[in-house]
Design a protein around this motif. Structure first.
Motif, PDB file in Angstrom:
ATOM      1  N   GLU A  97       0.846  -1.198   0.000  1.00 31.70           N
ATOM      2  CA  GLU A  97       0.000   0.000   0.000  1.00 31.70           C
ATOM      3  C   GLU A  97       0.884   1.251   0.000  1.00 31.70           C
ATOM      4  OE1 GLU A  97      -3.573  -0.155   0.754  1.00 31.70           O
ATOM      5  OE2 GLU A  97      -3.586  -2.346   0.759  1.00 31.70           O
ATOM      6  N   THR A  98       0.251   2.398  -0.271  1.00 35.80           N
ATOM      7  CA  THR A  98       0.946   3.692  -0.201  1.00 35.80           C
ATOM      8  C   THR A  98       0.167   4.588   0.759  1.00 35.80           C
ATOM      9  OG1 THR A  98       1.570   3.371  -2.512  1.00 35.80           O
ATOM     10  CG2 THR A  98       1.931   5.569  -1.601  1.00 35.80           C
ATOM     11  N   PRO A  99       0.325   4.360   2.069  1.00 39.03           N
ATOM     12  CA  PRO A  99      -0.498   5.108   3.023  1.00 39.03           C
ATOM     13  C   PRO A  99      -0.141   6.585   3.135  1.00 39.03           C
ATOM     14  CG  PRO A  99       1.044   3.678   4.184  1.00 39.03           C
ATOM     15  CD  PRO A  99       1.135   3.319   2.730  1.00 39.03           C
ATOM     16  N   VAL A 100       1.093   6.963   2.783  1.00 42.91           N
ATOM     17  CA  VAL A 100       1.525   8.356   2.946  1.00 42.91           C
ATOM     18  C   VAL A 100       2.241   8.811   1.671  1.00 42.91           C
ATOM     19  CG1 VAL A 100       2.849   9.983   4.367  1.00 42.91           C
ATOM     20  CG2 VAL A 100       1.887   7.923   5.420  1.00 42.91           C
ATOM     21  N   THR A 101       1.893   9.994   1.181  1.00 47.07           N
ATOM     22  CA  THR A 101       2.643  10.627   0.100  1.00 47.07           C
ATOM     23  C   THR A 101       3.009  12.038   0.557  1.00 47.07           C
ATOM     24  OG1 THR A 101       0.685  11.546  -0.973  1.00 47.07           O
ATOM     25  CG2 THR A 101       1.383   9.351  -1.697  1.00 47.07           C
ATOM     26  N   ALA A 102       3.995  12.624  -0.087  1.00 52.67           N
ATOM     27  CA  ALA A 102       4.426  13.964   0.316  1.00 52.67           C
ATOM     28  C   ALA A 102       5.124  14.664  -0.832  1.00 52.67           C
ATOM     29  CB  ALA A 102       5.370  13.872   1.521  1.00 52.67           C
ATOM     30  N   SER A 103       5.195  15.965  -0.735  1.00 49.44           N
ATOM     31  CA  SER A 103       6.008  16.744  -1.660  1.00 49.44           C
ATOM     32  C   SER A 103       6.756  17.790  -0.855  1.00 49.44           C
ATOM     33  CB  SER A 103       5.141  17.406  -2.737  1.00 49.44           C
ATOM     34  OG  SER A 103       4.212  18.293  -2.162  1.00 49.44           O
TER      35      SER A 103
END
Lengths: 269, 269
Positions: A97-103
């Protein structure tokens, strides 16, 4: 001796710009780790990259699902680099899964016209403010020393109380004290408990959905602050159909605005 | 007849969740298109996706490099979907570069405890405020009707002037008027000219680096607002080493906070 925060945000390179991390139980929130330490991990990935130029200017972290105490990977890549700034995307993967993304945006800053328009709250020193009792709160809270000047959580009061104002002013630093750096400031930006807990007298399920922090300070100012207390002020604007916004400011003890931060919070009735 | 804004943000599907777009010259800024219309394009991609659940809750757009008037593609993908929200990443590609990236959270909202803590500015109606003269401004400005209550740009004054306060209050809507929707609101959130232009008497090169908008309104409130004037208030906190933050609020004419928005702006001395 390594500070618990260093252990929590440590990233091991597993390939170019892919890192492995794991957040220990001492930074646990109700479900998964404290969002602030996840924000610091997401920022730490480009900070550790050999491609990194300059220092953090802005960070946005989107919290989509729970992260467990198991290991995870963080993949980071620069999407655009120009003379004065560099843009990054980061994704945290765990169990497919990809529970967290950020920039993030990093910048090489240089002297220009400067002014601080906003003023810090005028309050008594940290030593005179009441330490936040951490008895009924998740484990991560014990890693911070918070001294609330006003605007505590309603459900913690002896007689639970509602408030017309969501404003909190508090003094805060790592516990044990730790010299301020960008990941540390990114974590503290998420320290302000959800404003719905200031407004309402009861505990309700909550979670930060998206968090954005702007770093006004450069390395010199962070070094000057050292491990002293930061002064924080937080408030909310609108609570509507399951979500509310909140904003906060973090001030150095010399009255400089080190960061301003904004988030949208999910809450259940 | 199609509104110019519809043409500017139109996306043609080129494959699953990849779209082609092109921003016409009538939304041009100094270099490339107006950032607000790019923000609306980035939000429009998940809005057009067959996988989309719910309505926009938050949007962050990072502006890394110039976008030309040539066609571009926008790739979008959901990174995490749960019961009440869905997280998206978007990337704009043009000429082998990625000048713009973005993330958004969509949510299925439901009734909860609600309150609006922040209050709208108390000002005279739009009809009594002075229209912003668009003579020396980039082309995109003509697509909006802005009526400045206070806090105009210093270099536009007959005798250029500095100000101690960056606050602007203005009435704003599309020109010609257009019923409000999420992409329209996302664009208007970037309408507030850089605060350095309110503080200082001269024109300097500027650019939005990162923009975050929180949508407090749901479809019903946007429909209720229709094509009337929104009331906006913007201010900045700190100007330091080439960057400053700014925040703004957008109010319905009935006094509801429809969106709050924050950005970090690059400026040269």
């Amino acid at each position: 001796m390594t500070h618990p925060f260093e252990r929590a945000i440590a990233l091991e390179p597993s390939s170019d710009d892919t890192f492995t991390g794991q957040i220990p139980a001492d930074y646990a929130n109700f479900i998964g780790p404290f969002g602030g330490v996840l924000a610091a991990v997401m920022l730490n990935a480009p900070c550790q990259s050999a491609q990194r130029l300059g220092d953090p200017l802005s960070l946005t972290v989107n919290f989509g699902g729970p992260v467990s105490e198991a290991p995870f990977t963080v993949a980071t890549r620069p999407t655009c680099t120009n003379r004065s700034s560099q843009h990054w995307l980061m994704e945290l993967h765990q169990n497919g899964e990809t529970p967290v993304t950020a920039s993030a945006v990093f910048a090489r800053r240089r002297d220009t016209w400067a002014d601080q328009e906003r003023r810090p709250p005028q309050v008594a020193p940290a030593a005179e403010a009441e330490p936040l009792a951490t008895d009924h709160l998740p484990r991560w809270v014990s890693n911070y020393e918070m001294r609330v000047v006003h605007g505590g959580m309603g459900f913690l009061a002896a007689a639970p109380q509602a408030s017309d104002s969501s404003e909190t002013v508090l003094w805060i630093r790592d516990n044990p004290p730790r010299p301020l750096d960008f990941p540390g400031l990114a974590a503290i930006a998420d320290n302000f408990f959800p404003r719905v807990f200031v407004r309402r007298p009861q505990f309700v399920p909550v979670g930060t959905v998206s968090l954005t922090t702007y770093f006004h300070a450069d390395q010199t100012e962070l070094a000057r602050q050292g491990d002293g207390f930061l002064l924080g002020r937080a408030w909310g604007n609108r609570y509507h159909k399951g979500y509310h916004d909140q904003s906060a400011e973090l001030w150095s003890d010399a009255g400089q605005l080190l960061a301003s931060t904004h988030q949208v919070v999910y809450f259940r009735e």
